[in-house]
Structure formats: C-alpha cells, structure tokens
Motif scaffolding. Sequence first.
Motif: not given
Length: 320
Positions: A31-40, A42-52, A298-301
Amino acid sequence: MSTTTEPVAVADATAGGAKKSVGRGPWRLVWDQLWAKGSARFGLITVGVLILVTALAGPLSALGGWTPEEFDKRAVDPYLGGVPRGDFGGISARHWLGVEPGSGRDLFARVLHGGQVSLLIAFTATAVVVIAGTLAGIAAGYFGGRVDTLLSRLMDLTMSFPSLIFMIAMMSVAKDVNRILLITLVIGLFTWPGIARVVRGQTLSLKHREYVEAAKVGGARSWRILTREILPNVSGPIIAYTTLLVPGMIATEAALSYLGVGVRPPTASWGQMIAESIVHYETDPTYFLIPTAFLFVAVLAFTLLGDALRDILDPRGGRS
C-alpha cells in the motif's frame, strides 16, 4: 506446516525498497509503495470514486430529480427533431449533464446507472475468469502429466478462437435470457486461459520449493498444499493480473453493447449509450462525449492501478 506466509512476489518487491518497520506486514508495504506513485494514486482514487458513485446511482439520480427511464419532453425541441434545448446538450440546473436527444431522459441518471451495469459486468466477468483460470492453472502446474496436457491443450484451443466473433455470434442467437448474466458468462468463457497460463507458470516454479517438499514429506494432502503453500505464494501476480483484467472487461462489454448484441434498452450501459449517441453526434456532441469520457476515465484508472500493482507484486513478470 507452512513455512511461508508472504506471497513471493510481494517479498521480492519489498526486498529492495525501504527497510521493514517492525509490525508492518507485506500488504501495508505494498500500500505504501502504491500510494507513493502518482499515477497509481490517481488510479486508486478514481477507481474508488467511480465505484462509489455507481454503487449509489439510485440515491444520486434521485438527488438530481430524475430516474434513468423518465422522459422530460420539455427539455427537447420537437420541431428540431428532439434536439435538447439550451447549450451543451441541455445542461442546466434541472439536468446536470444534459438530456438524451429525442426522449429527454436525464444523462446524469443514465450515465450513473449505465456505469453500474458496465462495472457490474466487468467485475463479475473478472471474478469468473480469475476463479476458473486460477483453478485450472494451479491444477495444471502442480499435478503435471496428463492433467497438465489436457488443461494446456484446452487453453490453447480456447485462445485459438477469434473471441470477439464468437462472442457476437453467441450473444446474437440467445434471445429471451438475462443479458447481463449471458454477457458475463460469454466473456468469461473466452478469457480464462490468460490468467491460467500465468498461474500455471508460477505454480511450476513453486512446487519444488523446500517448504512444499517439506509439506509433502510431512504427509500433507494435495488440497492442503495447494491452498496453504501454493495459492498464497501466487496471490501477488493474481491480484495484479486481476486489476489489469477489469479495464479489458469494461471495454469488451462496451464493444458488445455498441455492436448491439450486449445490454439492451431500456437498461443503460456506457457502450449502449455511445452506440445510441452516434446518430446524434453532429447535432448534439455532448451526448456522445459524456459516456465516452466516463468510459475513458474508468479504463485509464484501472489500467494505471493495474500497472502499478503489477510492478510491485510481480516485478519479474512485469519486466518480461
């Protein structure tokens, strides 16, 4: 008794990074490595928002004041072929993303419910593919011999089919069936060999490890070895591959619905909305742009998130 509890790929990925803090497990490090990457991130936040927002499609569309099937004839001009009144496809305080030409149905409600259907199909089809592919891959890699030969030939046979053509044919001949269930099963039928090959290769490299041999010597049954020794150590690549599967599933559902053999009206999906918007593209480009933008994001995220997870959980596979 298992001598390892961490997925091999996770351990490999974290070995070269920061030193382990006391009490921090491997998935916290991922999780720490994932959150440290800007693209990841962005993808994580966008996926979370889309699912919500798609999970809350009903309450959110009610907040906007419209259901996805409700017509608003006042929002379109009948003398101009049903073109939305106002600029940008009828975007206004009454219709936050405009309206559908001709019918006047609210695009905000329809794009949320369409995303709910598209993501439901994508997630369900991915689950079918991952479960079937993981079971087949582990069995082929661990048991070998005739089991491996039979399953490997079945993988080759399935992958040799022109899948899109067969999907279109199977969806076309099926009439009075649940379209969401059918499209899920059809996509899963032609997609499972990919992950099965990945899992088979990982299993072949693990089944001769010391802890597996020790479990065999200790009298552990094959089922226990597979579930306690093999599966936890291939979970990293499986998770990474799963995340990369989702955008492909979203695009496949959209393509089938766009071609008219997927989700059918009045049920909305992003692919179906894009297909319906083509005839209105010149008079109302907003109707085309909105579902297309949601599909693209969605596909990009999911792709960015999947790429990051693959690099972290399966670095050797990502380089190959």
